[in-house]
Design a protein around this motif. Structure first.
Motif, PDB file in Angstrom:
ATOM      1  N   UNK A 124      -7.994   3.087  -2.963  1.00 43.68           N
ATOM      2  CA  UNK A 124      -8.343   4.465  -2.615  1.00 43.68           C
ATOM      3  C   UNK A 124      -7.739   4.848  -1.267  1.00 43.68           C
ATOM      4  N   UNK A 125      -7.740   3.911  -0.329  1.00 43.06           N
ATOM      5  CA  UNK A 125      -7.154   4.176   0.987  1.00 43.06           C
ATOM      6  C   UNK A 125      -5.628   4.157   0.938  1.00 43.06           C
ATOM      7  N   UNK A 126      -5.071   3.295   0.099  1.00 40.43           N
ATOM      8  CA  UNK A 126      -3.616   3.276  -0.066  1.00 40.43           C
ATOM      9  C   UNK A 126      -3.104   4.654  -0.465  1.00 40.43           C
ATOM     10  N   UNK A 127      -3.826   5.292  -1.382  1.00 39.63           N
ATOM     11  CA  UNK A 127      -3.395   6.594  -1.901  1.00 39.63           C
ATOM     12  C   UNK A 127      -3.487   7.694  -0.847  1.00 39.63           C
ATOM     13  N   UNK A 128      -4.250   7.452   0.203  1.00 40.52           N
ATOM     14  CA  UNK A 128      -4.350   8.405   1.310  1.00 40.52           C
ATOM     15  C   UNK A 128      -3.263   8.156   2.348  1.00 40.52           C
ATOM     16  N   UNK A 129      -3.119   6.892   2.774  1.00 37.41           N
ATOM     17  CA  UNK A 129      -2.248   6.635   3.923  1.00 37.41           C
ATOM     18  C   UNK A 129      -0.770   6.532   3.571  1.00 37.41           C
ATOM     19  N   UNK A 130      -0.450   6.160   2.315  1.00 38.01           N
ATOM     20  CA  UNK A 130       0.977   6.049   1.985  1.00 38.01           C
ATOM     21  C   UNK A 130       1.668   7.418   2.039  1.00 38.01           C
ATOM     22  N   UNK A 131       1.127   8.437   1.365  1.00 36.10           N
ATOM     23  CA  UNK A 131       1.767   9.752   1.489  1.00 36.10           C
ATOM     24  C   UNK A 131       1.790  10.256   2.937  1.00 36.10           C
ATOM     25  N   UNK A 143       1.538 -12.114  -2.039  1.00 41.26           N
ATOM     26  CA  UNK A 143       1.193 -11.452  -3.297  1.00 41.26           C
ATOM     27  C   UNK A 143      -0.280 -11.534  -3.678  1.00 41.26           C
ATOM     28  N   UNK A 144      -1.088 -12.314  -2.943  1.00 45.66           N
ATOM     29  CA  UNK A 144      -2.483 -12.523  -3.355  1.00 45.66           C
ATOM     30  C   UNK A 144      -3.444 -12.172  -2.226  1.00 45.66           C
ATOM     31  N   UNK A 145      -3.235 -11.009  -1.648  1.00 47.43           N
ATOM     32  CA  UNK A 145      -3.988 -10.628  -0.453  1.00 47.43           C
ATOM     33  C   UNK A 145      -5.490 -10.594  -0.699  1.00 47.43           C
ATOM     34  N   UNK A 146      -5.925  -9.966  -1.784  1.00 50.18           N
ATOM     35  CA  UNK A 146      -7.367  -9.829  -2.015  1.00 50.18           C
ATOM     36  C   UNK A 146      -8.025 -11.189  -2.241  1.00 50.18           C
ATOM     37  N   UNK A 147      -7.375 -12.034  -2.979  1.00 50.70           N
ATOM     38  CA  UNK A 147      -7.888 -13.394  -3.190  1.00 50.70           C
ATOM     39  C   UNK A 147      -8.029 -14.123  -1.861  1.00 50.70           C
ATOM     40  N   UNK A 148      -7.010 -13.996  -1.024  1.00 52.51           N
ATOM     41  CA  UNK A 148      -7.008 -14.706   0.255  1.00 52.51           C
ATOM     42  C   UNK A 148      -8.055 -14.137   1.207  1.00 52.51           C
ATOM     43  N   UNK A 149      -8.233 -12.825   1.186  1.00 54.46           N
ATOM     44  CA  UNK A 149      -9.261 -12.185   2.017  1.00 54.46           C
ATOM     45  C   UNK A 149     -10.644 -12.712   1.661  1.00 54.46           C
ATOM     46  N   UNK A 150     -10.944 -12.743   0.371  1.00 51.17           N
ATOM     47  CA  UNK A 150     -12.264 -13.204  -0.065  1.00 51.17           C
ATOM     48  C   UNK A 150     -12.468 -14.680   0.230  1.00 51.17           C
ATOM     49  N   UNK A 151     -11.428 -15.470   0.054  1.00 49.01           N
ATOM     50  CA  UNK A 151     -11.543 -16.908   0.312  1.00 49.01           C
ATOM     51  C   UNK A 151     -11.788 -17.194   1.792  1.00 49.01           C
ATOM     52  N   UNK A 152     -11.223 -16.366   2.663  1.00 48.36           N
ATOM     53  CA  UNK A 152     -11.355 -16.589   4.101  1.00 48.36           C
ATOM     54  C   UNK A 152     -12.684 -16.102   4.650  1.00 48.36           C
ATOM     55  N   UNK A 153     -13.279 -15.145   3.957  1.00 52.08           N
ATOM     56  CA  UNK A 153     -14.589 -14.669   4.382  1.00 52.08           C
ATOM     57  C   UNK A 153     -14.580 -13.601   5.456  1.00 52.08           C
ATOM     58  N   UNK A 154     -13.467 -12.878   5.602  1.00 49.39           N
ATOM     59  CA  UNK A 154     -13.446 -11.807   6.602  1.00 49.39           C
ATOM     60  C   UNK A 154     -14.352 -10.659   6.156  1.00 49.39           C
ATOM     61  N   UNK A 155     -14.775  -9.853   7.109  1.00 52.85           N
ATOM     62  CA  UNK A 155     -15.712  -8.759   6.825  1.00 52.85           C
ATOM     63  C   UNK A 155     -15.020  -7.409   6.688  1.00 52.85           C
ATOM     64  N   UNK A 156     -13.772  -7.327   7.155  1.00 51.12           N
ATOM     65  CA  UNK A 156     -13.004  -6.088   7.082  1.00 51.12           C
ATOM     66  C   UNK A 156     -11.638  -6.398   6.477  1.00 51.12           C
ATOM     67  N   UNK A 157     -11.240  -5.579   5.517  1.00 50.62           N
ATOM     68  CA  UNK A 157      -9.876  -5.658   4.992  1.00 50.62           C
ATOM     69  C   UNK A 157      -9.308  -4.240   5.007  1.00 50.62           C
ATOM     70  N   UNK A 158      -8.273  -3.999   4.240  1.00 47.73           N
ATOM     71  CA  UNK A 158      -7.689  -2.669   4.233  1.00 47.73           C
ATOM     72  C   UNK A 158      -6.276  -2.674   3.704  1.00 47.73           C
ATOM     73  N   UNK A 159      -5.462  -1.773   4.225  1.00 49.14           N
ATOM     74  CA  UNK A 159      -4.084  -1.664   3.758  1.00 49.14           C
ATOM     75  C   UNK A 159      -3.195  -1.214   4.902  1.00 49.14           C
TER      76      UNK A 159
END
Length: 203
Positions: free
Chosen positions: A174-181, A121-137
């Motif tokens: 913004x990408x979620x709204x593209x790839x989900x449909x 449930x806390x993907x964005x928090x975990x992404x920032x804490x880990x320091x990765x350079x690429x995220x997404x959906x």
């Protein structure tokens, strides 16, 4: 030919619900949203459904003593509305294996990270804490694990040095709204085939 009947389950603002409504309205794929269900009485998804003339209902989790009773009510409503396929759109409940088996390979979910990394449930928090350079959906089929079902489609966004959870979430959304449909259209058109962990695009 009858249109497939969808249910969209949401817990929050309903922006991914809106992306599905908009995709149907512009003819991206043929479907009918039979019911929008939320587990929270003040979810924005209820307002979006009302504005679009779509039936909606809150099944408030806090009113049920057990998860089993809550899911039994969900399934009952889905049956009443003759729902064939389920789209999870920010639905913040983990569904039980019993529920998922009722709609095996007919439940899709959108997750705000590049699975299998950063589940939960806390993907964005975990992404920032880990320091990765690429995220997404990721859009995936729902199986009996947590964010572990076969992956249909993904989109990547950069993680910026000055990102907050909010700014990263907005870029990913913004990408979620593209790839989900897009994924829903492929699924409903019969273009997807599950082979083990892989989802293949049929020729």
């Amino acid at each position: 030919m009858n249109k497939p009947i969808l249910a969209v389950l949401a817990s929050g603002r309903g922006t991914n619900l809106q992306s599905i409504i908009d995709a149907i309205n512009r003819g991206q794929f043929s479907a009918e949203i039979g019911i929008v269900l939320t587990d929270k009485p003040h979810a924005g998804a209820l307002e979006r459904a009302a504005k679009a003339g779509i039936p909606s209902l809150c099944i408030d989790r806090s009113k049920y003593n057990t998860k089993e009773a809550f899911e039994k009510e969900l399934l009952s409503v889905l049956k009443d509305y003759k729902v064939e396929h389920i789209l999870l759109a920010g639905f913040m409940r983990i569904l039980s294996p019993l529920f998922i088996r009722e709609y095996k390979n007919r439940i899709l979910n959108i997750h705000p990270a590049l699975l299998p990394a950063f589940t939960g449930a806390h993907a964005h928090r975990d992404v920032l804490a880990y320091g990765v350079k690429i995220s997404g959906c990721t859009v995936h089929f729902v199986d009996e694990g947590t964010d572990s079902g076969p992956i249909i489609i993904q989109a990547a966004v950069p993680v910026l040095d000055n990102d907050t959870e909010e700014s990263l979430a907005e870029r990913v959304l913004q990408q979620e709204h593209i790839i989900y449909p897009r994924a829903v259209g492929l699924y409903l058109n019969g273009s997807l085939e599950i082979k083990g962990r892989k989802v293949l695009l049929k020729e």
